[in-house]
Design a protein around this motif. Structure first.
Motif, PDB file in Angstrom:
ATOM      1  N   GLU A  14       4.962 -16.633 -14.071  1.00  0.00           N
ATOM      2  CA  GLU A  14       5.320 -15.494 -14.629  1.00  0.00           C
ATOM      3  C   GLU A  14       3.704 -14.141 -15.245  1.00  0.00           C
ATOM      4  O   GLU A  14       4.015 -13.331 -15.228  1.00  0.00           O
ATOM      5  N   SER A  17       2.674 -13.065 -11.733  1.00  0.00           N
ATOM      6  CA  SER A  17       3.054 -12.031 -11.315  1.00  0.00           C
ATOM      7  C   SER A  17       3.179 -10.781 -12.345  1.00  0.00           C
ATOM      8  O   SER A  17       3.280  -9.748 -10.743  1.00  0.00           O
ATOM      9  N   ARG A  18       2.590 -11.045 -13.536  1.00  0.00           N
ATOM     10  CA  ARG A  18       3.048  -9.261 -13.873  1.00  0.00           C
ATOM     11  C   ARG A  18       1.694  -9.132 -14.026  1.00  0.00           C
ATOM     12  O   ARG A  18       1.408  -8.174 -13.415  1.00  0.00           O
ATOM     13  N   ALA A  21       1.450  -7.511 -11.013  1.00  0.00           N
ATOM     14  CA  ALA A  21       2.477  -5.742 -11.189  1.00  0.00           C
ATOM     15  C   ALA A  21       1.704  -5.289 -11.795  1.00  0.00           C
ATOM     16  O   ALA A  21       1.722  -3.635 -11.271  1.00  0.00           O
ATOM     17  N   GLU A  22       0.709  -5.166 -12.965  1.00  0.00           N
ATOM     18  CA  GLU A  22      -0.128  -4.648 -13.330  1.00  0.00           C
ATOM     19  C   GLU A  22      -1.311  -4.133 -12.292  1.00  0.00           C
ATOM     20  O   GLU A  22      -1.954  -3.130 -12.649  1.00  0.00           O
ATOM     21  N   GLY A  25      -0.334  -1.562 -10.565  1.00  0.00           N
ATOM     22  CA  GLY A  25      -0.182   0.271 -10.930  1.00  0.00           C
ATOM     23  C   GLY A  25      -1.753   0.370 -10.833  1.00  0.00           C
ATOM     24  O   GLY A  25      -1.695   1.901 -10.804  1.00  0.00           O
ATOM     25  N   THR A 133       4.553   6.919  -1.850  1.00  0.00           N
ATOM     26  CA  THR A 133       6.037   6.431  -1.925  1.00  0.00           C
ATOM     27  C   THR A 133       5.742   4.781  -1.183  1.00  0.00           C
ATOM     28  O   THR A 133       6.259   3.984  -1.822  1.00  0.00           O
ATOM     29  N   LEU A 135       3.246   2.481  -1.320  1.00  0.00           N
ATOM     30  CA  LEU A 135       2.423   1.508  -2.163  1.00  0.00           C
ATOM     31  C   LEU A 135       4.096   2.021  -3.719  1.00  0.00           C
ATOM     32  O   LEU A 135       3.979   0.230  -3.240  1.00  0.00           O
ATOM     33  N   LYS A 136       4.724   2.913  -3.613  1.00  0.00           N
ATOM     34  CA  LYS A 136       5.182   2.424  -4.939  1.00  0.00           C
ATOM     35  C   LYS A 136       6.741   1.640  -4.654  1.00  0.00           C
ATOM     36  O   LYS A 136       7.446  -0.075  -5.192  1.00  0.00           O
ATOM     37  N   LEU A 139       5.316  -2.051  -4.196  1.00  0.00           N
ATOM     38  CA  LEU A 139       5.097  -2.850  -5.666  1.00  0.00           C
ATOM     39  C   LEU A 139       6.593  -3.339  -6.248  1.00  0.00           C
ATOM     40  O   LEU A 139       7.041  -4.115  -6.290  1.00  0.00           O
ATOM     41  N   ASP A 140       7.408  -2.613  -6.321  1.00  0.00           N
ATOM     42  CA  ASP A 140       9.044  -2.930  -6.427  1.00  0.00           C
ATOM     43  C   ASP A 140       9.068  -3.623  -5.900  1.00  0.00           C
ATOM     44  O   ASP A 140      10.411  -4.480  -6.660  1.00  0.00           O
ATOM     45  N   VAL A 143       8.288  -6.927  -7.277  1.00  0.00           N
ATOM     46  CA  VAL A 143       8.689  -7.648  -8.267  1.00  0.00           C
ATOM     47  C   VAL A 143      10.065  -7.690  -8.179  1.00  0.00           C
ATOM     48  O   VAL A 143      10.704  -9.273  -9.602  1.00  0.00           O
ATOM     49  N   GLU A 144      10.942  -7.552  -7.498  1.00  0.00           N
ATOM     50  CA  GLU A 144      12.193  -7.424  -7.208  1.00  0.00           C
ATOM     51  C   GLU A 144      12.184  -8.530  -6.705  1.00  0.00           C
ATOM     52  O   GLU A 144      12.928  -9.198  -5.889  1.00  0.00           O
ATOM     53  N   LYS A 149      13.783  -4.435   0.903  1.00  0.00           N
ATOM     54  CA  LYS A 149      12.797  -2.870   0.647  1.00  0.00           C
ATOM     55  C   LYS A 149      11.981  -3.800   0.996  1.00  0.00           C
ATOM     56  O   LYS A 149      10.883  -2.338   1.885  1.00  0.00           O
TER      57      LYS A 149
ATOM     58  N   GLN B 116      13.285  -0.523 -12.620  1.00  0.00           N
ATOM     59  CA  GLN B 116      12.940  -2.121 -12.871  1.00  0.00           C
ATOM     60  C   GLN B 116      13.691  -3.175 -13.689  1.00  0.00           C
ATOM     61  O   GLN B 116      13.062  -4.279 -13.812  1.00  0.00           O
ATOM     62  N   ARG B 121      12.610 -10.299 -18.272  1.00  0.00           N
ATOM     63  CA  ARG B 121      11.352 -10.124 -17.753  1.00  0.00           C
ATOM     64  C   ARG B 121      10.645  -8.708 -18.260  1.00  0.00           C
ATOM     65  O   ARG B 121      10.920  -8.394 -19.051  1.00  0.00           O
ATOM     66  N   PRO B 122       8.764  -8.862 -18.068  1.00  0.00           N
ATOM     67  CA  PRO B 122       8.118  -8.298 -18.535  1.00  0.00           C
ATOM     68  C   PRO B 122       8.012  -6.659 -18.452  1.00  0.00           C
ATOM     69  O   PRO B 122       8.312  -6.447 -16.528  1.00  0.00           O
ATOM     70  N   SER B 124       5.895  -4.514 -17.480  1.00  0.00           N
ATOM     71  CA  SER B 124       5.145  -3.622 -16.567  1.00  0.00           C
ATOM     72  C   SER B 124       5.866  -4.069 -15.086  1.00  0.00           C
ATOM     73  O   SER B 124       4.699  -3.500 -14.066  1.00  0.00           O
ATOM     74  N   PHE B 125       6.658  -5.286 -15.066  1.00  0.00           N
ATOM     75  CA  PHE B 125       7.731  -4.584 -13.362  1.00  0.00           C
ATOM     76  C   PHE B 125       8.109  -3.646 -13.656  1.00  0.00           C
ATOM     77  O   PHE B 125       8.878  -3.884 -12.303  1.00  0.00           O
ATOM     78  N   ARG B 128       4.446   0.153 -14.395  1.00  0.00           N
ATOM     79  CA  ARG B 128       3.501  -0.653 -13.934  1.00  0.00           C
ATOM     80  C   ARG B 128       2.099   0.448 -14.178  1.00  0.00           C
ATOM     81  O   ARG B 128       0.774   0.030 -13.901  1.00  0.00           O
ATOM     82  N   SER B 129       1.962   1.436 -14.594  1.00  0.00           N
ATOM     83  CA  SER B 129       1.081   2.608 -15.406  1.00  0.00           C
ATOM     84  C   SER B 129      -0.001   1.524 -16.114  1.00  0.00           C
ATOM     85  O   SER B 129       0.340   1.086 -17.580  1.00  0.00           O
ATOM     86  N   PRO B 130      -0.907   1.986 -15.622  1.00  0.00           N
ATOM     87  CA  PRO B 130      -1.993   1.374 -16.317  1.00  0.00           C
ATOM     88  C   PRO B 130      -2.651   1.851 -18.032  1.00  0.00           C
ATOM     89  O   PRO B 130      -1.982   1.377 -18.965  1.00  0.00           O
ATOM     90  N   VAL B 133       0.117   0.214 -19.887  1.00  0.00           N
ATOM     91  CA  VAL B 133       0.542  -1.474 -20.193  1.00  0.00           C
ATOM     92  C   VAL B 133      -0.775  -1.551 -21.086  1.00  0.00           C
ATOM     93  O   VAL B 133      -0.816  -2.513 -22.215  1.00  0.00           O
ATOM     94  N   VAL B 154       5.345   9.897  -7.077  1.00  0.00           N
ATOM     95  CA  VAL B 154       6.339   9.500  -6.303  1.00  0.00           C
ATOM     96  C   VAL B 154       7.918   8.788  -6.969  1.00  0.00           C
ATOM     97  O   VAL B 154       7.085   8.557  -7.587  1.00  0.00           O
TER      98      VAL B 154
END
Lengths: 237, 430
Positions: A14, A17-18, A21-22, A25, A133, A135-136, A139-140, A143-144, A149, B116, B121-122, B124-125, B128-130, B133, B154
């Motif tokens: 976990e 994964s976190r 995700a960060e 971001g 878009t 990239l978003k 990344l979604d 995490v999903e 997707k 999400q 769940r974390p 940051s899932f 994600r914005s730094p 975080v 977006v």
């Protein structure tokens, strides 16, 4: 995901994964701000993004280390192994995206004050919106753990290529219109190329998310709509 | 009241469990000592004594202490339920995190803003914005309130102010060890405020640039009328006609810029009313029929009766007015514009198709950019402001609808608007 007998293993996975995700971001935010620096012609903002790249690199290395340790300590199998491998690959692509954002910012520093008309950067901004878009969404999808997707992102890369081709022509036109535009437009062409490359890395991430979830590969050749490398240069009339 | 009854039922259960544990411990130790005895171990007696001591100790733990433990967990549950109720009552998004940064509670507003989000769940899932975080990290490290702001570009631009507060949901009586730190995250949507700030800047930039051309020509004609054409009524009349056209263009441009700004301002708020697409379309077709006659074009409307979508009626009228008007103006050589409404399982769609000269592929991805024109001269001559499709795009964004453009040179163009229908089984983040 079913729990493992060793609870620490779940914690490791976990955390990985976190971390991804960060990192994503951070890459997203760097990209968005790089484009804003370009559109608003703001060297201060560009410098901020350039400074963030060090943080991104450090985070990426830390994550890679963590992934290697997880393999060494837990000897993951099946989906767990894929999660670790995908994390390593995805962090690489995200790190590249950050590098490309940094490169755009360096170009912003070079052309600040020289952009004569806002129309010059309009197309680049539009292109960046498509890539952000992508990239978003990817990344979604990560995490999903959503392979559908990811597949959609992979397929949409075609739009970015088409827009890039159109932008390439437009910038050439501006250069032919007025030679004073050449310096700026050359930089903008590279910015556009950088953004197009970000799109490519987003599709790489999509491939890895698909691999993570299904174990399969998105092998079939994607439709290629970027024709600029095959195009003959326009001749000045 | 609820707390009291729960307590009555809960305590005996706890006692029974304790009893069972004691019996279990006794049985297990007896079993072990028995095995040891069989293997001829010399410490049979001390082991047996030890086992009995453990079992008795387990049975005889002070009753008061047990009851207090049960009360504590109970009241903590109550506290959590109370907090959950408070969290749900907030009009702004609220998320509660544990000390690991995992989500433990959130309200419906938070789920709508950050799809999400999921319990356990974390954070940051979902964000994600730094900035967010690092705010969470700061709160955990320093134990003080952290404030920050994050922006999303977006699919629609959004900005949130975030306030992260460390709390201890502490139900333990004074003196007992306190519970772990948790974080309450309050989100405030400041999109509209940020937009307003920027809108002024953008408006001036766009308007000054686009208004300069017609203004320059107006100025030129005024000078001509005052000077060389002073005594030439025929030339004056001609110039005045051109000037009127330029002035009209400027005012149209300002109208479009204003409506674009208005739409952008509320782009992040999705509409909620139900609108009948079929009636929207027939209304638009009726309004545009005179123009079509003028251009010697026929508008053919066909398709399903009564199609409902979620949307804003006035804005949707605007969308189809723009699309059909474009088709009539730029595709008039085809002499015909088809408007087709299709209602499907997953989506409703409207296609506006013309049979004109079509659009070259390199222009297709860019049509919705502000002031992007395929042919600047033609667009100006037909009274276009270069904002029509940008307006369409922003309205459709707000409706979560998509615009698909297909065209080939010489084969006309088709603009399809797809309104996805909410799918029952779809639950993001599951």
């Amino acid at each position: 995901m079913a729990d493992h007998i060793v609870r620490a293993f779940d914690v490791d996975l976990e955390a990985l994964s976190r971390g991804v995700a960060e990192l994503g971001g951070l890459a997203e935010s760097m990209t968005a701000r790089a484009i804003e620096a370009l559109v608003r012609q703001s060297p201060a903002m560009a410098n901020e993004v350039i400074a963030l790249d060090t943080k991104l690199d450090a985070l990426q290395q830390e994550l890679e280390e963590k992934a290697v340790l997880t393999i060494a300590r837990r000897q993951p199998m099946a989906v767990d192994l894929r999660a670790v491998i995908a994390a390593i690959r995805v962090t690489h692509d995200l790190e590249r995206i950050g590098d490309l954002a940094k490169n755009i910012c360096k170009r912003v520093l070079a052309i600040t004050g020289l952009v004569q008309a806002p129309k010059l950067v309009k197309g680049v901004e539009h292109l960046s919106q498509l890539v952000l878009t992508q990239l978003k969404d990817v990344l979604d999808a990560y995490v999903e753990r959503n392979s559908e997707k990811a597949l959609a992102v992979w397929e949409h890369d075609e739009n970015i290529d088409a827009l890039y081709t159109s932008l390439f022509r437009e910038l050439l036109t501006y250069m032919m219109e007025d030679p004073r535009n050449i310096g700026v437009c050359a930089h903008l062409l590279f910015c556009a190329k950088n953004i197009e490359r970000m799109g490519y890395h987003a599709t790489n991430v999509a491939e890895n998310v698909y691999y993570l979830v299904t174990g399969g590969k998105l092998l079939a050749e994607r439709v290629k709509a970027d024709m600029t490398s095959l195009e003959k240069p326009m001749s000045a009339k | 009241m609820v707390a009291a009854t729960q307590q009555e039922t809960q305590v005996p259960t706890a006692r029974r469990w304790r009893g069972n544990a004691a019996v279990g411990a006794l049985a297990a130790t007896l079993l072990i000592t028995g095995v040891l005895a069989l293997s001829g171990a010399p410490f049979l007696l001390p082991a047996l004594v030890g086992a009995i001591v453990i079992a008795v100790a387990a049975l005889a733990r002070p009753r008061a202490q047990r009851q207090m433990a049960a009360e504590m967990t109970l009241s903590q549950e109550n506290v959590r339920a109370g907090i959950q109720a408070i969290v749900s009552g907030f009009a702004d998004p609220v998320v509660v995190l544990d000390a690991q940064g995992n989500v433990t509670m959130f309200n419906a507003q938070a789920k709508a803003a950050l799809p999400q989000l999921g319990i356990g769940r974390p954070l940051s899932f979902a964000v994600r914005s730094p900035e967010v975080v690092s705010a969470v990290e700061r709160v955990l490290r320093e134990g003080a309130v952290a404030e920050t702001e994050f922006h999303e570009k977006v699919p629609v631009e959004r900005s949130f102010e975030v306030r992260a507060t460390p709390v201890r949901f502490d139900a333990a009586p004074a003196g007992a060890t306190s519970s772990a730190i948790e974080i309450v995250m309050l989100f405030r949507d400041v999109t509209a405020a940020r937009r307003l700030e920027r809108m002024r800047v953008d408006f001036v930039a766009n308007a000054s640039h686009e208004l300069r051309t017609p203004l320059a020509s107006l100025y030129g004609f005024i000078e001509t009328i005052e000077g060389p054409a002073k005594n030439d009524p025929a030339a004056q009349a001609r110039f005045l006609a051109i000037m009127r056209e330029q002035a009209r263009r400027m005012s149209r441009l300002i109208d479009d810029l204003l409506s674009l700004s208005r739409i952008e301002l509320k782009e992040h708020v999705h509409p909620t009313e139900d609108v009948r697409l079929d009636s929207v379309l027939s209304e638009v077709v009726d309004t545009l029929t005179p123009l079509a006659l003028e251009c010697r074009t026929k508008i053919v409307l066909e398709g399903a009766n009564r199609v409902l979508v979620t949307g804003d009626r006035d804005e949707l009228i605007r969308v189809f007015e723009n699309l059909i008007e474009n088709a009539v103006k730029y595709g008039q050589s085809g002499g015909r514009v088809d408007v087709a409404l299709v209602d499907g399982e997953r989506a409703a769609s409207v296609t506006v198709r013309d049979y004109g000269p079509g659009i070259a592929p390199e222009h297709l991805p860019r049509l919705t950019e502000r002031f992007y024109r395929v042919d600047v001269a033609e667009s100006r001559q037909k009274g276009g402001t270069g904002l029509g499709l940008a307006l369409v795009k922003h309205i459709l964004n707000r409706h979560k609808a998509r615009l698909l453009v297909r065209s080939e040179l010489g084969a006309g163009a088709s603009f399809e608007v797809v309104f996805p229908k909410p799918q029952g089984g779809e639950s993001p983040g599951a």
